[in-house]
Design an enzyme around this catalytic site. Sequence first.
Site, PDB file in Angstrom:
ATOM      1  N   SER A 153      59.924 -68.406   6.100  1.00 25.69           N
ATOM      2  CA  SER A 153      59.006 -67.427   5.507  1.00 25.69           C
ATOM      3  C   SER A 153      57.622 -67.568   6.118  1.00 25.69           C
ATOM      4  CB  SER A 153      58.934 -67.630   3.992  1.00 25.69           C
ATOM      5  OG  SER A 153      57.870 -66.873   3.467  1.00 25.69           O
ATOM      6  N   HIS A 203      61.416 -64.169   7.700  1.00 24.37           N
ATOM      7  CA  HIS A 203      61.206 -63.561   6.386  1.00 24.37           C
ATOM      8  C   HIS A 203      59.716 -63.234   6.249  1.00 24.37           C
ATOM      9  CE1 HIS A 203      62.234 -62.931   2.121  1.00 24.37           C
ATOM     10  NE2 HIS A 203      61.092 -63.520   1.836  1.00 24.37           N
ATOM     11  N   ASP A 237      56.806 -61.632   3.891  1.00 25.24           N
ATOM     12  CA  ASP A 237      56.477 -61.291   2.503  1.00 25.24           C
ATOM     13  C   ASP A 237      55.273 -60.366   2.419  1.00 25.24           C
ATOM     14  OD1 ASP A 237      58.300 -63.014   0.857  1.00 25.24           O
ATOM     15  OD2 ASP A 237      57.372 -64.583   2.071  1.00 25.24           O
ATOM     16  N   MET A 259      52.841 -58.360   0.024  1.00 25.40           N
ATOM     17  CA  MET A 259      52.428 -58.352  -1.391  1.00 25.40           C
ATOM     18  C   MET A 259      51.275 -57.392  -1.601  1.00 25.40           C
ATOM     19  SD  MET A 259      52.278 -62.392  -2.182  1.00 25.40           S
ATOM     20  CE  MET A 259      53.610 -63.495  -1.740  1.00 25.40           C
ATOM     21  N   HIS A 268      60.340 -58.537   2.978  1.00 20.98           N
ATOM     22  CA  HIS A 268      60.481 -58.632   1.516  1.00 20.98           C
ATOM     23  C   HIS A 268      59.257 -57.967   0.893  1.00 20.98           C
ATOM     24  CE1 HIS A 268      60.436 -61.619  -2.155  1.00 20.98           C
ATOM     25  NE2 HIS A 268      60.695 -60.382  -2.524  1.00 20.98           N
ATOM     26  N   MET A 324      57.044 -57.021  -1.970  1.00 24.89           N
ATOM     27  CA  MET A 324      56.650 -57.252  -3.365  1.00 24.89           C
ATOM     28  C   MET A 324      55.541 -56.254  -3.664  1.00 24.89           C
ATOM     29  SD  MET A 324      56.897 -61.376  -3.238  1.00 24.89           S
ATOM     30  CE  MET A 324      56.905 -61.394  -1.447  1.00 24.89           C
ATOM     31  N   MET A 335      65.582 -63.997  -6.447  1.00 22.06           N
ATOM     32  CA  MET A 335      64.375 -64.830  -6.452  1.00 22.06           C
ATOM     33  C   MET A 335      64.635 -66.072  -7.293  1.00 22.06           C
ATOM     34  SD  MET A 335      62.111 -63.523  -4.500  1.00 22.06           S
ATOM     35  CE  MET A 335      60.832 -64.744  -4.864  1.00 22.06           C
ATOM     36  N   GLY A 361      55.367 -64.060  -5.643  1.00 19.62           N
ATOM     37  CA  GLY A 361      53.909 -63.980  -5.586  1.00 19.62           C
ATOM     38  C   GLY A 361      53.247 -65.126  -4.868  1.00 19.62           C
ATOM     39  N   GLY A 403      53.983 -69.116  -2.530  1.00 15.87           N
ATOM     40  CA  GLY A 403      54.873 -70.163  -2.020  1.00 15.87           C
ATOM     41  C   GLY A 403      54.635 -71.470  -2.763  1.00 15.87           C
ATOM     42  N   GLY A 404      55.459 -72.454  -2.467  1.00 18.24           N
ATOM     43  CA  GLY A 404      55.249 -73.800  -2.980  1.00 18.24           C
ATOM     44  C   GLY A 404      55.589 -74.013  -4.452  1.00 18.24           C
ATOM     45  N   ASP A 451      65.283 -67.158  -2.434  1.00 21.29           N
ATOM     46  CA  ASP A 451      63.892 -67.255  -1.980  1.00 21.29           C
ATOM     47  C   ASP A 451      63.054 -67.945  -3.047  1.00 21.29           C
ATOM     48  OD1 ASP A 451      61.394 -66.843  -0.860  1.00 21.29           O
ATOM     49  OD2 ASP A 451      61.422 -64.658  -1.078  1.00 21.29           O
ATOM     50  N   GLY A 452      62.481 -69.087  -2.668  1.00 21.87           N
ATOM     51  CA  GLY A 452      61.574 -69.802  -3.570  1.00 21.87           C
ATOM     52  C   GLY A 452      62.069 -71.201  -3.882  1.00 21.87           C
ATOM     53  N   GLY A 453      61.271 -72.194  -3.454  1.00 16.98           N
ATOM     54  CA  GLY A 453      61.590 -73.583  -3.788  1.00 16.98           C
ATOM     55  C   GLY A 453      62.784 -74.154  -3.047  1.00 16.98           C
ATOM     56  N   GLY A 487      59.749 -71.467   3.013  1.00 16.66           N
ATOM     57  CA  GLY A 487      58.370 -71.355   3.482  1.00 16.66           C
ATOM     58  C   GLY A 487      57.789 -72.733   3.709  1.00 16.66           C
ATOM     59  N   SER A 488      57.325 -73.356   2.634  1.00 15.30           N
ATOM     60  CA  SER A 488      56.648 -74.641   2.780  1.00 15.30           C
ATOM     61  C   SER A 488      57.555 -75.715   3.381  1.00 15.30           C
ATOM     62  CB  SER A 488      56.060 -75.094   1.444  1.00 15.30           C
ATOM     63  OG  SER A 488      56.948 -74.832   0.392  1.00 15.30           O
TER      64      SER A 488
HETATM   65  C1  DX5 Z   1      57.252 -65.941  -2.767  1.00 19.12           C
HETATM   66  C2  DX5 Z   1      57.817 -65.487  -1.456  1.00 19.12           C
HETATM   67  C3  DX5 Z   1      58.504 -66.537  -0.682  1.00 19.12           C
HETATM   68  C4  DX5 Z   1      57.688 -67.765  -0.333  1.00 19.12           C
HETATM   69  C5  DX5 Z   1      58.596 -68.940  -0.471  1.00 19.12           C
HETATM   70  O1  DX5 Z   1      56.974 -64.866  -3.565  1.00 19.12           O
HETATM   71  O2  DX5 Z   1      58.747 -64.423  -1.656  1.00 19.12           O
HETATM   72  O3  DX5 Z   1      59.173 -66.009   0.461  1.00 19.12           O
HETATM   73  O4  DX5 Z   1      57.146 -67.754   0.970  1.00 19.12           O
HETATM   74  O5  DX5 Z   1      57.878 -70.100  -0.376  1.00 19.12           O
HETATM   75  P1  DX5 Z   1      58.489 -71.545  -0.646  1.00 19.12           P
HETATM   76  O6  DX5 Z   1      59.674 -71.710   0.238  1.00 19.12           O
HETATM   77  O7  DX5 Z   1      57.363 -72.463  -0.301  1.00 19.12           O
HETATM   78  O8  DX5 Z   1      58.867 -71.605  -2.111  1.00 19.12           O
HETATM   79 ZN    ZN Z   2      59.971 -63.727   0.044  1.00 18.63          ZN
END
Ligand code: DX5
Ligand code: ZN
Length: 225
Positions: free
Chosen positions: A8, A33, A35, A37, A66, A68, A137, A142, A144-145, A175-177, A197-198
């Site tokens: 991401s 990926h 994002d 927003m 993606h 949002m 999700m 909204g 990362g991390g 997606d997420g964590g 992402g992170s």
């Molecule tokens: C959050 C995004 C994710 C985000 C994931 O709303 O849709 O794609 O980058 O970040 P991590 O992998 O750090 O949870």
């Molecule tokens: Zn995403």
Amino acid sequence: MKYLLCPSMLAADFNRLGEQFRMLEAAGVKYLHIDVMDGDFVPNISFGIPVIQSIRKESNLFFDVHMMVREPIRYLSKIVGSGADSITVHVEACEDPVMTLRKIRELGVQAGISIKPATPVAVIEPLLDLVDMVLVMTVEPGMGGQKYMYDCGDKVAELKTLAKEKGYLFDIQVDGGIKEDTIRSAMTSGANLLVAGSAVFEGNLEENLKHYSALIEEIAKELEA
Ligand code: DX5
Ligand code: ZN
């Protein structure tokens, strides 16, 4: 079944995007990926059309956008024009999800539908024959991390069962964590596109890519055995 890591870009170092894309490509990554927003559907603003257009010149990765964004139908042709290969919209953000998904496909790219942690699978069941991918999700969209929400894995499993029963061929993305300690659970539930992402961009990118690609391959082998 193809299992793919989808880094991401939200977690990338925006000062050296081109360099990082080359590292992703060298590591065999296929998906990026992206994002987008709007500060309305989600509380943050990230980046949008001009940025996608600009990075398109730097990379041949599959651009998995993606959105949002509230009422994303307003921006679909511009997002496709900027270089997207696939567009995922949130069911909670669309007044007419059927029309939105049809329009994405009419524009010649793949269509995805996403659900937030509180949205049940039943809400998107009537849309499943219109999509190439379902994005579950595993955090509140909204930022990362955040921490992976294990309950969302049940929705992945539910979708996997539905796909089997009805013969749907969509990919299931989470997606997420997604990290060392959660990726196995997501894949075991049935997810095959793993956004991170992170986990990928924090620390040493090249090492992280090697590590996660090997881990995904190892888990995929176990699941296929
Ligand atoms: C959050 C995004 C994710 C985000 C994931 O709303 O849709 O794609 O980058 O970040 P991590 O992998 O750090 O949870
Ligand atoms: Zn995403």
